[in-house]
Design a protein around this motif. Sequence first.
Motif, short mmCIF file in Angstrom:
data_model
loop_
_atom_site.label_atom_id
_atom_site.label_comp_id
_atom_site.label_asym_id
_atom_site.label_seq_id
_atom_site.Cartn_x
_atom_site.Cartn_y
_atom_site.Cartn_z
N LYS A 174 6.16 -29.63 9.95
CA LYS A 174 7.38 -28.08 9.26
C LYS A 174 8.38 -28.17 10.40
CE LYS A 174 3.31 -25.81 8.30
NZ LYS A 174 2.20 -24.55 8.57
N LEU A 175 9.31 -27.39 8.99
CA LEU A 175 10.51 -26.73 9.75
C LEU A 175 11.06 -26.06 10.13
CD1 LEU A 175 13.25 -27.65 6.81
CD2 LEU A 175 13.26 -28.33 8.67
N PRO A 176 11.13 -25.81 11.58
CA PRO A 176 11.74 -24.30 12.40
C PRO A 176 12.00 -23.01 11.39
CG PRO A 176 12.85 -25.68 13.55
CD PRO A 176 12.48 -26.59 12.47
N PRO A 177 11.35 -22.05 11.56
CA PRO A 177 11.86 -20.79 10.53
C PRO A 177 13.66 -20.51 10.31
CG PRO A 177 10.89 -19.83 12.58
CD PRO A 177 10.69 -21.23 12.76
N TRP A 178 14.03 -20.44 11.65
CA TRP A 178 15.50 -20.34 11.22
C TRP A 178 16.30 -21.05 10.05
CZ3 TRP A 178 17.66 -16.13 11.90
CH2 TRP A 178 16.82 -15.63 12.89
N PRO A 179 16.48 -22.93 9.82
CA PRO A 179 16.85 -23.89 8.82
C PRO A 179 15.88 -23.90 7.83
CG PRO A 179 16.26 -24.70 10.35
CD PRO A 179 15.25 -23.31 11.20
N ALA A 180 14.98 -22.92 7.42
CA ALA A 180 14.64 -22.77 5.84
C ALA A 180 14.74 -21.17 5.54
CB ALA A 180 12.80 -22.44 6.84
N PHE A 181 15.25 -19.99 7.14
CA PHE A 181 15.20 -19.19 6.54
C PHE A 181 17.26 -19.48 6.34
CE2 PHE A 181 19.22 -15.82 8.09
CZ PHE A 181 18.17 -14.56 6.85
N TRP A 182 18.42 -20.29 6.60
CA TRP A 182 19.64 -20.58 6.12
C TRP A 182 19.81 -21.00 4.56
CZ3 TRP A 182 22.93 -17.47 8.17
CH2 TRP A 182 22.51 -16.94 9.17
N ALA A 183 18.19 -22.28 4.72
CA ALA A 183 17.92 -23.09 3.65
C ALA A 183 17.96 -22.31 2.37
CB ALA A 183 17.40 -23.67 3.89
N GLY A 184 17.02 -20.52 2.13
CA GLY A 184 17.01 -19.88 1.39
C GLY A 184 17.77 -18.83 1.23
#
Length: 102
Positions: free
Chosen positions: A6-16
């Motif tokens: 699972k990706l950490p929440p910050w990279p997923a946030f930046w991708a979104g």
Amino acid sequence: MQTVKKLPPWPAFWAGLMKALLFGAFYVAGVLSSTQLSQYTISSQRDRIDSLEQETALQRLQINELNHLANENSRSLQALQEIKDELTLVKSEISKLKGLHK
């Protein structure tokens, strides 16, 4: 069986966030393109209308000139017909005079 990391929440946030920004940018570009296209269409239609109005004005002038020439030709034909009638009358009078002179 492999485990999915699972990706950490910050990279997923930046991708979104990047996806949202790209979506917004493409939406704005589409709206601006649509507006620009609409304005171009209106502008080109105005130019076409102006061109047609100028052409119509020129054609009206040409029609007026042709009507004027047709009226002049009609008067000239009437004058020629009067001259022809007078010449016919003069010929008949000359013929009469020749007949009396013999």
